[in-house]
Design a protein around this motif. Structure first.
Motif, short mmCIF file in Angstrom:
data_model
loop_
_atom_site.label_atom_id
_atom_site.label_comp_id
_atom_site.label_asym_id
_atom_site.label_seq_id
_atom_site.Cartn_x
_atom_site.Cartn_y
_atom_site.Cartn_z
N THR A 29 0.87 -1.17 0.00
CA THR A 29 0.00 0.00 0.00
C THR A 29 0.91 1.22 0.00
OG1 THR A 29 -1.66 -1.21 1.29
CG2 THR A 29 -1.85 1.20 1.22
N GLU A 30 0.94 1.91 -1.13
CA GLU A 30 1.80 3.10 -1.23
C GLU A 30 1.18 4.23 -0.42
OE1 GLU A 30 2.86 5.96 -4.82
OE2 GLU A 30 3.82 3.99 -5.03
N LEU A 31 1.97 4.78 0.49
CA LEU A 31 1.52 5.86 1.35
C LEU A 31 1.94 7.23 0.83
CD1 LEU A 31 2.41 4.18 4.76
CD2 LEU A 31 0.21 4.17 3.57
N GLN A 32 3.12 7.27 0.20
CA GLN A 32 3.63 8.55 -0.30
C GLN A 32 4.69 8.29 -1.36
OE1 GLN A 32 4.79 11.36 2.74
NE2 GLN A 32 6.44 12.14 1.49
N LYS A 33 4.73 9.16 -2.37
CA LYS A 33 5.77 9.09 -3.40
C LYS A 33 6.21 10.51 -3.70
CE LYS A 33 6.60 7.34 -8.05
NZ LYS A 33 5.99 6.59 -9.17
N ILE A 43 9.82 6.55 -1.94
CA ILE A 43 8.50 5.96 -1.80
C ILE A 43 8.35 5.37 -0.40
CG2 ILE A 43 6.91 4.19 -2.67
CD1 ILE A 43 8.56 4.44 -5.36
N THR A 44 7.27 5.71 0.26
CA THR A 44 6.96 5.13 1.57
C THR A 44 5.75 4.22 1.38
OG1 THR A 44 7.71 7.14 2.67
CG2 THR A 44 6.37 5.62 3.97
N ASP A 45 5.86 2.97 1.86
CA ASP A 45 4.72 2.08 1.75
C ASP A 45 4.62 1.14 2.94
OD1 ASP A 45 6.29 -0.25 1.37
OD2 ASP A 45 5.95 -0.32 -0.76
N LEU A 46 3.46 0.51 3.05
CA LEU A 46 3.24 -0.53 4.04
C LEU A 46 3.17 -1.84 3.28
CD1 LEU A 46 2.65 -1.34 6.98
CD2 LEU A 46 0.23 -1.09 6.45
N ALA A 47 4.08 -2.76 3.58
CA ALA A 47 4.11 -4.06 2.92
C ALA A 47 3.60 -5.12 3.89
CB ALA A 47 5.53 -4.39 2.49
N VAL A 114 10.70 2.47 3.33
CA VAL A 114 11.04 3.68 2.59
C VAL A 114 12.06 3.28 1.54
CG1 VAL A 114 12.02 6.00 2.69
CG2 VAL A 114 10.64 5.15 4.61
N PHE A 115 11.71 3.50 0.28
CA PHE A 115 12.57 3.16 -0.86
C PHE A 115 13.14 4.44 -1.44
CE2 PHE A 115 8.98 0.32 -0.65
CZ PHE A 115 9.49 -0.94 -0.89
N VAL A 116 14.41 4.43 -1.81
CA VAL A 116 15.01 5.52 -2.58
C VAL A 116 15.56 4.86 -3.83
CG1 VAL A 116 16.71 7.37 -2.65
CG2 VAL A 116 15.59 6.80 -0.49
N VAL A 117 14.84 5.04 -4.95
CA VAL A 117 15.17 4.32 -6.17
C VAL A 117 15.26 5.24 -7.38
CG1 VAL A 117 14.15 2.14 -5.40
CG2 VAL A 117 12.74 3.77 -6.61
#
Length: 128
Positions: A29-33, A43-47, A114-117
């Motif tokens: 569930t993507e929370l913020q991009k 990208i911040t998400d709940l996995a 939190v992903f930095v891609v």
């Protein structure tokens, strides 16, 4: 015109199905991009990985910082001993490192990530 629309929808559906398979059963569930820093997405998400499940071996295309939010599990990262983390523990997955979170118990494993891609690459790629 209708053929072009149908073709576009078919390509999008195939791409989404491929992304779901690549995630190995993870519900994200993507929370913020945010497009930051330049050339990257943060990208911040709940996995969530369901009980008895696994994300499947994969590599991130960028750095991932994770915080265990709930559930029990075992985190397997290539080149490191298995980690058994509890809620509140955090860990970093460097870009390109093969890993696979697995659940234990009867509750989903929940992880705030939190992903930095690089914005031209996918979040992750399946690993053999």
């Amino acid at each position: 015109m209708i053929r072009e629309i149908l073709l576009g929808l078919t390509v999008a559906a195939i791409a989404c199905a491929g992304a779901a398979l690549a995630q190995g059963g993870i519900k994200r569930t993507e929370l913020q991009k945010v497009e930051f820093p330049d050339g990257y997405n943060t990208i911040t998400d709940l996995a969530e990985v369901q009980p008895g499940g696994s994300a499947g071996r994969h590599t991130p295309s960028g750095h991932r910082d994770r915080l265990r939010a709930g559930g029990r599990g075992r985190f397997i990262m290539e080149g490191k001993p298995d980690q058994h983390l509890k809620a509140g523990d955090s860990y970093l997955i460097p870009a390109g490192v093969v890993h696979d979170p697995k659940t234990h118990g009867d509750r989903p494993l929940k992880v705030l990530a939190v992903f930095v891609v690089d914005k031209t690459k996918p979040l992750s790629t399946p690993a053999p």
